[in-house]
Design an enzyme around this catalytic site. Structure first.
Site, short mmCIF file in Angstrom:
data_model
loop_
_atom_site.label_atom_id
_atom_site.label_comp_id
_atom_site.label_asym_id
_atom_site.label_seq_id
_atom_site.Cartn_x
_atom_site.Cartn_y
_atom_site.Cartn_z
N ASN A 1 -1.33 0.86 6.06
CA ASN A 1 -0.52 -0.14 5.38
C ASN A 1 -0.04 -1.09 6.45
O ASN A 1 0.56 -0.67 7.43
CB ASN A 1 0.69 0.53 4.68
CG ASN A 1 1.59 -0.51 4.00
OD1 ASN A 1 1.13 -1.60 3.67
ND2 ASN A 1 2.85 -0.15 3.80
N GLY A 2 -0.35 -2.38 6.31
CA GLY A 2 0.08 -3.36 7.29
C GLY A 2 -1.02 -4.36 7.56
O GLY A 2 -2.03 -4.40 6.86
N LYS B 1 12.53 -13.46 -12.95
CA LYS B 1 12.30 -12.27 -13.81
C LYS B 1 11.25 -12.57 -14.86
O LYS B 1 10.31 -11.81 -15.06
CB LYS B 1 13.61 -11.86 -14.49
CG LYS B 1 14.61 -11.17 -13.59
CD LYS B 1 14.32 -9.70 -13.38
CE LYS B 1 13.76 -9.30 -12.06
NZ LYS B 1 14.08 -9.90 -10.82
N GLU C 1 7.68 -13.15 -13.21
CA GLU C 1 6.99 -12.05 -12.52
C GLU C 1 6.54 -10.96 -13.47
O GLU C 1 5.59 -10.24 -13.17
CB GLU C 1 7.84 -11.49 -11.40
CG GLU C 1 9.11 -10.79 -11.80
CD GLU C 1 9.84 -10.22 -10.58
OE1 GLU C 1 9.19 -9.75 -9.65
OE2 GLU C 1 11.09 -10.24 -10.58
N GLU D 1 17.28 -16.70 -10.87
CA GLU D 1 16.94 -15.28 -11.03
C GLU D 1 16.31 -15.02 -12.38
O GLU D 1 15.32 -14.30 -12.50
CB GLU D 1 18.19 -14.42 -10.82
CG GLU D 1 17.98 -12.94 -11.07
CD GLU D 1 16.86 -12.32 -10.24
OE1 GLU D 1 16.39 -12.95 -9.27
OE2 GLU D 1 16.39 -11.22 -10.60
N HIS E 1 16.72 -36.27 -12.73
CA HIS E 1 16.19 -37.00 -11.57
C HIS E 1 14.70 -36.79 -11.42
O HIS E 1 14.18 -36.65 -10.32
CB HIS E 1 16.93 -36.56 -10.30
CG HIS E 1 18.38 -36.94 -10.32
ND1 HIS E 1 18.82 -38.21 -10.08
CD2 HIS E 1 19.47 -36.20 -10.62
CE1 HIS E 1 20.13 -38.25 -10.18
NE2 HIS E 1 20.57 -37.05 -10.52
N ARG F 1 4.48 0.74 -6.25
CA ARG F 1 4.41 -0.22 -5.15
C ARG F 1 3.37 -1.31 -5.41
O ARG F 1 3.31 -2.30 -4.70
CB ARG F 1 4.09 0.51 -3.84
CG ARG F 1 5.14 1.53 -3.45
CD ARG F 1 4.65 2.48 -2.36
NE ARG F 1 4.36 1.82 -1.11
CZ ARG F 1 5.29 1.65 -0.15
NH1 ARG F 1 6.52 2.07 -0.37
NH2 ARG F 1 4.99 1.07 0.98
N TRP G 1 -3.03 -2.37 -1.65
CA TRP G 1 -2.62 -3.69 -2.17
C TRP G 1 -3.29 -4.69 -1.25
O TRP G 1 -2.93 -4.81 -0.09
CB TRP G 1 -1.10 -3.81 -2.13
CG TRP G 1 -0.53 -5.04 -2.75
CD1 TRP G 1 -0.41 -5.32 -4.08
CD2 TRP G 1 -0.01 -6.19 -2.07
NE1 TRP G 1 0.17 -6.54 -4.28
CE2 TRP G 1 0.41 -7.10 -3.06
CE3 TRP G 1 0.15 -6.51 -0.74
CZ2 TRP G 1 0.99 -8.32 -2.76
CZ3 TRP G 1 0.73 -7.74 -0.43
CH2 TRP G 1 1.13 -8.63 -1.43
N LYS H 1 6.27 -3.78 -4.74
CA LYS H 1 7.70 -3.53 -4.79
C LYS H 1 8.36 -3.94 -3.48
O LYS H 1 9.45 -4.47 -3.47
CB LYS H 1 7.99 -2.06 -5.07
CG LYS H 1 9.48 -1.73 -5.14
CD LYS H 1 10.18 -2.52 -6.23
CE LYS H 1 11.67 -2.26 -6.28
NZ LYS H 1 12.35 -3.19 -7.23
N CYS I 1 0.84 -1.20 0.00
CA CYS I 1 0.00 0.00 0.00
C CYS I 1 0.88 1.25 0.00
O CYS I 1 2.01 1.24 0.46
CB CYS I 1 -0.88 0.03 1.24
SG CYS I 1 -1.88 -1.44 1.42
C1 AGP Z 1 12.31 -9.24 -7.47
O1 AGP Z 1 12.22 -8.88 -8.84
C2 AGP Z 1 11.03 -9.06 -6.73
N1 AGP Z 1 10.57 -7.74 -6.82
C3 AGP Z 1 11.10 -9.60 -5.30
O2 AGP Z 1 11.50 -10.96 -5.38
C4 AGP Z 1 12.09 -8.89 -4.34
O3 AGP Z 1 13.41 -9.15 -4.72
C5 AGP Z 1 11.85 -9.43 -2.93
O4 AGP Z 1 10.52 -9.11 -2.56
C6 AGP Z 1 12.83 -8.85 -1.89
O5 AGP Z 1 12.66 -7.48 -1.82
P1 AGP Z 1 13.78 -6.62 -1.04
O6 AGP Z 1 15.06 -6.80 -1.79
O7 AGP Z 1 13.28 -5.20 -1.05
O8 AGP Z 1 13.88 -7.18 0.35
#
Ligand code: AGP
Length: 606
Positions: free
Chosen positions: A99-100, A483, A486, A479, A502, A27, A75, A601, A2
């Protein structure tokens, strides 16, 4: 997560709130709303959907100019995205944005219902506003301290009280919140970009803090209502950094910013050609005593930790383990005081990662944080901090932050190896010089990305896609897979190349796309064998390797070659075409590259 904004001052509040919320869109959100103090009453306007929907609804009401209000992008955690679940939530006397997560909202709700309160939404936030209302006897600060003392969970809050026009209240526990200092006006926000148009001077609320904002001043109190002082910080970000700078998406801009980000992060930490962490408490003498390293993070940051683990063990021969923070925090990990826990986080606010940090400290371990946001919760809780200087990373998909996390982990690994007597100065000097060359190598890759665009068009309609590699290349496979998933919503898996046979190889059939990463010469042939195993079952194979590596006939349908370079740092080169691949696939599929569905984010909730 949020987004929260609050304003009190001479401008029309509606404009300031909408501008601030637009800077927090990155965000991730599914609804938005504002509460405007009109002097005698509070007007709430909110709607499911993007800010444009809220803007249209606001304009249709032809509201007069007002000078005090709060705003929110939601969010969803409790309750589906809908008009009624969106914030602000109100009673006739109080309006809040939150937010929370209020973990004990069920019990609180039961008690409030017994007091005669009725509920219309599915949210925990509605419980919170009615709890505050139930504690209100004419003194907002007292109402907040009483109500928040009953809450278990996390909150970043902005609050209006009907009886107190021209005053915004803010409170914080776990969910980050800052206040901005203006002239004849003051601000609340979840993050710095929302303030930059108006001020760069800000303060960070600490755990339990409450702030009271009028046009002319901001007073701070702790959770008991006792006045406290706050340090004033200056945001060194500029508006430009928080804008796209001519790129179609923040993600592409941030991919192209990587060479500069490396220079800003590594440059100040090289003295006389050698790595210098510039943390007096982490002297070579202290480093020499480290028995084990735990690298703890989430998502992309955790993947960076996997590269760091391999580099630490290769160079320093110190046992290193990478841990998923949400696992680490609940598995009663075996830690000893001579262990060093490295916490990695771009935002410095990720809830699971923060909890892992607290657990490590409770167990008596020293904690080194690698963080991109200055003054963030993790940075302030750690024993030592290695800031990465990537600048604001707006796109939800992390790219430049990952890159500079790698660069700092390499510096740490080299310094640790020197302290352990495993790397002499000549070797360290050579490696450091190579590390300083990575930016230039990356620029070369960025200047020649037509092949990646072509390959993105070839794989854009894949339904299941496999990445695989060994050692560093396995960490990169994870990684690259994240990418792609997501931002393009294509299902993908990453496998240790030797593990595919396996079980999972049963999924390989005619045309199954397999992307193999093979940049490490000592295990190159092994990975080639693994590709052959998939090829013989009909896979459509794409191989990423280095310029001079021989590729036998019939192994790869497509080959992407990277420049020959120090193998240790190949992850910093290899990730670039993989980031671009995911980006172009996402664009070709018409996805929302910077704000992918369901994602935030910074994940500041469990
Ligand atoms: C990565 O592309 C994502 N946005 C997500 O996995 C992110 O890396 C993860 O939430 C950790 O966030 P941070 O580095 O702010 O702790």
């Amino acid at each position: 997560m949020c987004g929260i904004v609050g304003y009190v001052g001479g401008y029309d509040c509606k404009d300031v709130l909408m501008e601030g919320l637009s800077k927090l869109e990155y965000r991730g959100y599914d609804s938005a709303g504002v509460a405007l103090h009109m002097g005698r009453d509070i007007t709430v306007v909110k709607a499911k959907g993007r800010l444009a929907v809220l803007k249209e609804k606001l304009e249709s009401k032809n509201l007069p100019v007002c000078h005090c209000g709060i705003g929110h992008t939601r969010w969803a955690t409790h309750g589906v995205p809908s008009d009624v679940n969106s914030h602000p939530h109100s009673t006739p006397r109080v309006s809040i944005v939150h937010n929370g997560i209020i973990e004990n909202y069920g019990k609180l709700k039961e008690d409030l219902i017994k007091k005669g309160y009725e509920f219309v939404s599915e949210t925990d936030t509605e419980v919170l506003v009615k709890l505050i209302d139930s504690c209100y006897t004419g003194d907002p600060l007292l109402a907040l301290t009483r109500a928040l003392a009953l809450v278990r969970g996390s909150y970043g809050l902005a609050v209006l009280f009907k009886d107190f026009p021209d005053i915004v209240y803010a409170a914080r526990r776990e969910s980050p919140l800052i206040v901005g200092f203006g002239k004849g006006q003051n601000f609340v926000a979840s993050d710095v970009p929302a303030l930059l148009k108006y001020t760069r001077e800000y303060a960070v609320l600490d755990e339990g803090d409450i702030a009271v904002l009028t046009r002319d001043k901001i007073d701070f109190y702790n959770e008991f209502g006792t006045p406290v002082e706050k340090n004033h910080l200056t945001a060194d970000w500029d508006m430009e950094a928080a804008e796209k700078g001519g790129f179609p998406h923040f993600m592409l801009k941030e991919i192209y910013e990587q060479p500069e980000a490396i220079q800003k992060t590594v440059g100040p930490r090289v003295q006389n050609g050698l790595p210098d962490l510039r943390i007096p408490q982490l002297s070579d003498e202290a480093l020499a005593k480290i028995g084990r390293v735990h690298l703890v993070a989430c998502g992309t940051a955790m993947h960076a930790g996997m590269v760091g683990k391999t580099a630490i063990e290769k160079l320093a021969r110190v046992p290193a383990v990478t841990e998923i923070a949400s696992e680490f925090r609940y598995r009663d990990p075996i830690l000893s005081p001579e262990d060093l826990v490295i916490i990695i986080s771009q935002s410095g606010e990720t809830s699971d990662t923060k909890a892992a940090l607290e657990l490590a400290k409770q167990r008596g371990c020293k904690v080194l944080a690698i963080v991109n946001v200055v003054g963030s919760s993790i940075a302030r809780a750690a024993d030592y901090v290695l800031y990465t200087y990537a600048g604001p990373e707006i796109a939800v998909a992390s790219t430049k932050a990952y890159m500079v996390q790698l660069s700092v982990l390499y510096l740490f690994a080299m310094r640790l190896a020197m302290a352990k007597g495993k790397l002499d100065e000549a070797q360290a000097r050579r490696l450091t010089a190579e590390l300083l060359q990575t930016g230039e190598k990356i620029n070369g890759i960025l200047e020649n990305c037509d092949q990646i665009k072509f390959l993105a068009s070839k794989f854009m309609n894949a339904s299941d896609l496999f990445f695989m590699g060994r050692g560093f290349d396995y960490a990169l496979s994870l990684e690259a897979s994240l990418k792609l998933k997501e931002i393009s919503y294509i299902h993908s898996e990453a496998y240790a190349a030797g593990e595919l046979k396996h079980g999972t190889i049963s999924l390989i059939e005619q045309g199954t796309p397999v992307i193999a990463l093979a940049t490490q010469k000592d295990i190159y042939e092994k990975t080639i064998s693994n590709i052959k195993e998939t090829k013989s079952r009909g896979a459509n194979t794409l191989l990423f390797t280095t310029q001079n590596q021989p590729v036998p006939d019939g192994v790869a349908d497509y080959v992407v070659r990277l420049p020959e370079f120090e193998e240790l740092f190949m992850p910093m080169l290899l990730i670039v075409p993989l980031q671009l691949f995911a980006y172009y696939v996402s664009v070709l599929r018409g996805c929302d590259v910077d704000k992918p569905r369901n994602l935030a984010k910074s994940v500041t909730v469990e």
